[in-house]
Motif scaffolding. Structure first.
Motif, mmCIF file in Angstrom:
data_model
loop_
_atom_site.group_PDB
_atom_site.id
_atom_site.type_symbol
_atom_site.label_atom_id
_atom_site.label_comp_id
_atom_site.label_asym_id
_atom_site.label_seq_id
_atom_site.Cartn_x
_atom_site.Cartn_y
_atom_site.Cartn_z
ATOM 1 N N PRO A 116 0.804 -1.239 0.000
ATOM 2 C CA PRO A 116 0.000 0.000 0.000
ATOM 3 C C PRO A 116 0.832 1.282 0.000
ATOM 4 O O PRO A 116 0.277 2.370 0.031
ATOM 5 C CB PRO A 116 -0.821 -0.111 1.286
ATOM 6 N N SER A 117 2.174 1.165 -0.046
ATOM 7 C CA SER A 117 3.032 2.357 0.045
ATOM 8 C C SER A 117 3.479 2.895 -1.316
ATOM 9 O O SER A 117 4.190 3.888 -1.379
ATOM 10 C CB SER A 117 4.277 2.036 0.887
ATOM 11 N N ASP A 118 3.068 2.238 -2.428
ATOM 12 C CA ASP A 118 3.535 2.638 -3.765
ATOM 13 C C ASP A 118 2.495 3.549 -4.424
ATOM 14 O O ASP A 118 1.383 3.132 -4.729
ATOM 15 C CB ASP A 118 3.773 1.402 -4.632
ATOM 16 N N ILE A 146 -1.612 11.078 -3.516
ATOM 17 C CA ILE A 146 -0.798 12.191 -3.016
ATOM 18 C C ILE A 146 -0.464 11.986 -1.539
ATOM 19 O O ILE A 146 0.686 12.190 -1.117
ATOM 20 C CB ILE A 146 -1.525 13.539 -3.254
ATOM 21 N N ASP A 147 -1.458 11.562 -0.742
ATOM 22 C CA ASP A 147 -1.217 11.313 0.689
ATOM 23 C C ASP A 147 -0.164 10.213 0.879
ATOM 24 O O ASP A 147 0.764 10.351 1.686
ATOM 25 C CB ASP A 147 -2.519 10.895 1.377
ATOM 26 N N VAL A 148 -0.325 9.115 0.110
ATOM 27 C CA VAL A 148 0.628 7.996 0.190
ATOM 28 C C VAL A 148 2.014 8.459 -0.244
ATOM 29 O O VAL A 148 3.037 8.119 0.372
ATOM 30 C CB VAL A 148 0.135 6.814 -0.678
ATOM 31 N N ASN A 155 5.476 8.525 2.093
ATOM 32 C CA ASN A 155 6.595 7.648 1.745
ATOM 33 C C ASN A 155 7.689 8.344 0.929
ATOM 34 O O ASN A 155 8.527 7.688 0.320
ATOM 35 C CB ASN A 155 6.060 6.438 0.970
ATOM 36 N N ARG A 156 7.622 9.701 0.936
ATOM 37 C CA ARG A 156 8.652 10.505 0.263
ATOM 38 C C ARG A 156 8.850 10.080 -1.195
ATOM 39 O O ARG A 156 9.965 9.853 -1.665
ATOM 40 C CB ARG A 156 9.978 10.431 1.012
ATOM 41 N N ALA A 157 7.734 9.990 -1.904
ATOM 42 C CA ALA A 157 7.781 9.610 -3.319
ATOM 43 C C ALA A 157 8.411 10.732 -4.146
ATOM 44 O O ALA A 157 8.463 11.894 -3.713
ATOM 45 C CB ALA A 157 6.369 9.323 -3.830
ATOM 46 N N ALA A 216 -0.048 13.095 -10.179
ATOM 47 C CA ALA A 216 -1.352 12.907 -9.530
ATOM 48 C C ALA A 216 -2.148 14.214 -9.544
ATOM 49 O O ALA A 216 -3.354 14.214 -9.834
ATOM 50 C CB ALA A 216 -1.158 12.417 -8.101
ATOM 51 N N PHE A 217 -1.479 15.332 -9.262
ATOM 52 C CA PHE A 217 -2.156 16.634 -9.313
ATOM 53 C C PHE A 217 -2.662 16.919 -10.734
ATOM 54 O O PHE A 217 -3.761 17.437 -10.927
ATOM 55 C CB PHE A 217 -1.211 17.748 -8.861
#
Length: 542
Positions: A258-260, A288-290, A294-296, A304-305
């Motif tokens: 769930p972190s990707d 965006i929250d994920v 997780n410092r994507a 995403a935006f």
């Protein structure tokens, strides 16, 4: 001063006929006799610009401003020349200075808007070029050199600028040819019409033993491996437009890891294709929250935006789309997003313009404009007609009325623009063609005026105003300037105007300070006399 006036008029006539070299010669002779006349430098700047000699046009614009720093037209000339030279920031400053002196000047306002648009387009092109150079194996190291970056920026702005040539001489030939090749999509390092040497034959190597291919993601932890495998299956289904299965695979990928962020954005892409825009937005918000947790990579968050912006765009919620495109730009600035943002901003402006339309209020503003026109207060009349046009931009009569005001104010270029719009909206509106003919006649463009009067006569062959204008233009075209002058001087009405000491004073003042003319034109009697002199061909205003 009479000789200066005659040379200036000859220059104006040559400019109107498109004989730019000839116009420059006449203005130069006039300047030699009257070197403190800022109008002469302004006119010669216009002639140089028309002849595409923008460096000379800029020099004359600067001299115009030096001689009369409070005359807004000098800044208009300077802004135009700088824009053509690709010096957009300086051009913007020149137009803004002109607008400080004359805030209501539409020519300065439209020039400023155009140069800002050019600057934005150039920024996008420059960013695209920088991206190409950073990705190219030969140029990516050169991008660390400030001198090279400076040269590329100037090259993108204007390859023919002298300062670019000076920088180019300092660079190695390889750098220049490679950069220009990338810029224009050419390979300048391969000589033309020369056969490439045949590749040397290599000694045949003994065939290698085939080794079994390692399973994909073998070295990863089990949950991560299963998540990526589900993602691949989802991608395959997406490409086949099997969206239901794609969603199932992406959902399983999320359950395993769930972190990707990409699992969420891929799911949002499916919802977007299914036109489930609300679901697409919610999935992107989760992404965006994920991503933040997780410092994507900021590029993935920007993506995403952008997808949220695209969803709102499809839903025609333009302001929300704008907000999310701006958020995307704050994460990662790309030309593509900038283009999307510009499109949405344009749509917002269009919607606001439509929302402002009100034919009833337009009619009220038109009546106010008519009242001020009758009083001779043409500047105030223009404001009311302008408001009426904003309220009802498809009414040709409003443009015709405003053109009449501009004619009285001697702003012929703006009047002509309004006449063109009027005739475009209603080609059968005879008054629009007649008014266009009169303006062109006043600008000494008799050939174009003749065409306008012809259009009017096609609509009404017996229209007296169109017939008189047609005859006057035909006479002007078949006469030399001296004959026109003699014929005008033989007109009793013209003689009476020129004998008037006040009018002679005003005409002399017009040569020294055309801006003062605007104040005199507020008087209806003076405006009518100047109009008569313009129609006789004795004077011209540019």
């Amino acid at each position: 001063m009479e000789q200066v006036y005659q040379l200036k008029e000859k220059g104006n006539q040559a400019l109107a006929w498109g004989k730019f070299d000839e116009a420059v010669k006449y203005y130069t002779k006039a300047i030699a006799l009257d070197p403190q006349n800022h109008v002469l430098y302004s006119n010669r700047s216009a002639a140089y610009a028309k002849d595409e000699n923008y460096t000379a046009a800029l020099a004359d614009a600067d001299q115009t401003i030096t001689l009369n720093p409070t005359w807004s037209k000098g800044y208009s000339r300077k802004g135009s020349a700088l824009a053509y030279l690709g010096r957009h920031e300086e051009a913007i400053a020149a137009y803004e200075k002109g607008l400080e002196l004359e805030p209501g000047n539409e020519q300065l306002a439209s020039g400023l808007a155009e140069v800002k648009k050019q600057a934005a387009e150039l920024q996008v092109k420059t960013e695209q070029l920088f991206e190409k150079l950073r990705e190219h194996p030969k140029t990516k190291e050169w991008m660390n050199d400030p001198e090279y970056v400076k040269m590329v920026e100037k090259l993108a702005r204007n390859p023919f600028d002298v300062s670019v040539q000076n920088l180019v001489t300092k660079m190695k030939e390889e750098k220049i040819t490679t950069t220009i090749g990338i810029m224009f999509g050419l390979d300048l390092n391969v000589p033309m019409d020369v056969d490439q040497p045949a590749p040397e034959k290599k000694a045949e190597e003994p065939p290698k033993k085939e080794e079994p291919e390692k399973p994909k993601y073998e070295d990863l932890p089990q949950d991560r491996r299963l998540a990526l495998q589900e993602k691949d299956l989802g991608n395959d289904s997406y490409k086949k437009k099997d969206f239901e299965n794609a969603l199932k695979h992406y959902q399983k990928a999320k359950e395993h890891d769930p972190s990707d962020i990409t699992f969420y954005t891929n799911m949002a892409a499916v919802y977007f294709e299914q036109k489930e825009y609300e679901k697409c937005i919610k999935e992107c918000e989760k992404a965006i929250d994920v991503g933040r947790e997780n410092r994507a990579d900021f590029k993935l968050i920007a993506k995403a935006f952008t997808r949220i912006g695209n969803a709102y765009k499809k839903m025609e919620q333009w302001k929300l789309a704008k907000t999310y495109y701006e958020k995307s730009m704050s994460e990662h600035r790309t030309p593509e997003i900038k283009t999307l943002l510009s499109e949405v901003e344009k749509q917002i402006a269009e919607e606001e313009k439509k929302a402002y339309v009100d034919p009833v209020k337009a009619e009220q503003e038109k009546e106010l404009g008519n009242d001020y026109f009758k009083k001779g207060d043409y500047s105030t009349a223009v404001k009311h007609y302008t408001e009426a046009i904003k309220r009802n931009p498809d009414d040709p009569k409003l443009y015709s009325n405003r053109a009449a005001c501009y004619t009285k104010l001697a702003a012929f270029d703006l009047g002509l623009k309004d006449c063109d719009q009027c005739c475009k909206l209603d080609p059968k509106f005879i008054k629009g063609w007649i008014r266009k003919g009169k303006i062109l006649q006043g600008m000494q463009q008799h050939s174009k005026a003749l065409t306008a009067y012809q259009k009017a006569l096609e609509l009404d062959p017996s229209n007296q105003e169109a017939l008189e204008g047609y005859r006057a233009c035909s006479t002007q075209l078949n006469s030399n300037p001296e004959e026109v002058r003699k014929r005008a001087m033989a007109d009793p009405e013209v003689q009476q105007i020129l004998r008037d000491p006040a009018m002679r004073c005003i005409l002399e003042q017009m040569q020294q300070d055309p801006q003062a003319l605007q104040d005199h034109l507020k008087n209806p009697d003076i405006a009518a006399k100047i109009q008569k002199l313009l129609e006789s061909g004795l004077i011209a205003i540019h």
